[in-house]
Write a protein that holds these residues in place. Structure first.
Motif, PDB file in Angstrom:
ATOM      1  N   GLN A 162      89.375  23.398  -9.229  1.00  0.00           N
ATOM      2  CA  GLN A 162      90.788  22.788  -9.615  1.00  0.00           C
ATOM      3  C   GLN A 162      91.712  22.480  -8.561  1.00  0.00           C
ATOM      4  O   GLN A 162      91.894  21.331  -8.412  1.00  0.00           O
ATOM      5  N   ALA A 165      90.200  19.336  -6.933  1.00  0.00           N
ATOM      6  CA  ALA A 165      90.381  18.054  -7.778  1.00  0.00           C
ATOM      7  C   ALA A 165      91.860  17.717  -7.852  1.00  0.00           C
ATOM      8  O   ALA A 165      92.029  16.424  -7.758  1.00  0.00           O
ATOM      9  N   THR A 282      95.007  19.189 -13.961  1.00  0.00           N
ATOM     10  CA  THR A 282      93.790  19.842 -13.848  1.00  0.00           C
ATOM     11  C   THR A 282      93.795  20.495 -15.010  1.00  0.00           C
ATOM     12  O   THR A 282      94.608  20.732 -15.944  1.00  0.00           O
ATOM     13  N   SER A 301      91.176  15.989 -14.728  1.00  0.00           N
ATOM     14  CA  SER A 301      89.735  16.864 -14.487  1.00  0.00           C
ATOM     15  C   SER A 301      89.760  18.017 -15.561  1.00  0.00           C
ATOM     16  O   SER A 301      90.982  18.393 -16.148  1.00  0.00           O
ATOM     17  N   THR A 353      85.297  14.910 -13.933  1.00  0.00           N
ATOM     18  CA  THR A 353      86.498  13.845 -14.129  1.00  0.00           C
ATOM     19  C   THR A 353      85.849  12.534 -14.974  1.00  0.00           C
ATOM     20  O   THR A 353      84.588  12.837 -15.070  1.00  0.00           O
TER      21      THR A 353
END
Ligand code: BGC
Length: 372
Positions: A162, A165, A282, A301, A353
């Motif tokens: 996370q 991302a 995220t 994401s 993603t």
């Protein structure tokens, strides 16, 4: 930094691990360095033995799915199944009563997705006294030696993915920082919340320390970022107040660390309500609405933790126990619950993603059509 009560004593030497194994010598499970459970397994139980599954409230889709999968999967494997959810408001007391009742009914294995990690020691002690095996499912149960195994997607890894991302998403939108972000974490009674947060902070903190990332509100302590009960309304109202206090006028934010999809959507709703551009947000759980949002370019994401796999592996563990075999474990050092290092079977989480969604969900009949 990741060496919390919940996650690991990886630095501990082999000798210390051995000593720990000795300290826990009354337990069936060992902490062998081979990744195999080296201790004696118990004698097994009848093929149609009762298996109890105590799940928390339905705070995200993964829990809803798990209940159905356990009910059907355990039945198909020939077991009797008692699958219960903690109620939405009195979760702790509900779950405690459900576990006690499973013990009374003679459950041979009790699988627990804890609603409050620290409030089950009495019930798991009862289970052990009655000869049942206790498996912590998805969430660790803390401060008790009466938990035999832990099975989960690697939660620390979830947090790291996370954090990464969030960085990647912000860089893709705007090549140069500094980036302004806010941090959210899960419910403080769920042991996973801290593990997710610590994993993410391991990635984000160096950038925060360098000034590449600025937490606009200054709220970086897990207590300030917590979302009680994993409730969407709590995340939404915290985001509303952050927007009112810190993002007035033209001020915008580049990213938000959200620990799961339900909270991600609440955060996005709040930001949109304030008329601000949607930042990089995220998530986790691959919930249908979030996968749609990712494909639409809104949420950035999520994490794929395929519940079908986790339940199937848990049922395999139960089958090993039924036969009197040692269940397969693949981690004997990472998850220290404060009383012992719990022998674990960890599955790898996958970051998703828009770019890799089609590939990530290719084998998921519910999610794969959303990516076309
Ligand atoms: C699970 C997450 C979930 C959260 C809220 C956590 O313990 O690991 O997948 O999003 O609970 O239900």
């Amino acid at each position: 930094m990741r060496r919390t009560i919940t996650r690991g004593i990886a630095v501990i030497g082999a000798a210390a691990l051995l000593a720990l194994g000795t300290a826990c010598s009354n337990e069936r499970e060992g902490s062998g360095s081979t990744g195999k459970d080296t201790s004696d397994a118990k004698g097994g139980f009848a093929q149609d033995g009762l298996v109890g599954v105590a799940l928390p409230a339905k705070t995200s889709e993964n829990w809803v799915l798990a209940g159905d999968l356990f009910t059907n999967g355990l039945k198909d494997a020939g077991f009797k199944a008692d699958v219960q959810y903690a109620g939405a408001s009195t979760t702790v007391a509900d779950q405690q009563a459900q576990i006690s009742s499973m013990v009374t009914k003679g459950a041979k294995v009790i699988v627990i997705g804890a609603t409050d990690a620290a409030q089950l020691s009495t019930q798991v002690a009862q289970a052990k006294q009655a000869g049942a095996t206790v498996i912590a499912y998805d969430r660790l149960i803390t401060n008790t030696k009466d938990v035999d195994y832990y099975i989960a997607f690697d939660n620390f890894k979830v947090g790291q993915l996370q954090g990464q991302a969030l960085l990647d998403g912000m860089k893709a939108k705007k090549a140069k920082g500094p980036y302004t972000i806010e941090l959210f974490s899960g419910s403080p009674d769920d042991n996973n919340s801290k593990v997710f947060f610590d994993g993410a902070m391991e990635v984000l903190k160096p950038a925060i320390d360098k000034g590449d990332i600025v937490v606009g509100s200054g709220q970086t302590d897990i207590k300030q970022t917590a979302t009680q009960g994993w409730k969407a309304e709590n995340a939404q109202s915290r985001m509303d107040s952050l927007l009112n206090s810190t993002y007035t006028g033209k001020k915008t934010l580049d990213g938000v660390l959200s620990p799961n999809d339900t909270l991600a959507r609440a955060i996005i709703t709040s930001v949109k309500g304030a008329g601000k551009p949607v930042p990089v947000v995220t998530g986790q759980d691959s919930e249908v609405e979030s996968v749609k949002s990712i494909m639409a370019g809104e949420q950035y994401s999520t994490i794929n933790k395929d519940t079908r796999k986790l339940v199937a592996e848990t049922i395999k563990m139960v089958q090993s126990l039924q036969k009197g075999d040692k269940p397969t474990i693949n981690d004997t050092k990472s998850y220290n619950n404060g009383s012992k290092v719990v022998p674990s079977y960890l599955l790898p989480p996958v970051i998703v993603t828009k770019e890799n969604a089609a590939e990530a969900y290719a084998n998921d009949p519910k999610l794969s059509p959303l990516t076309k």
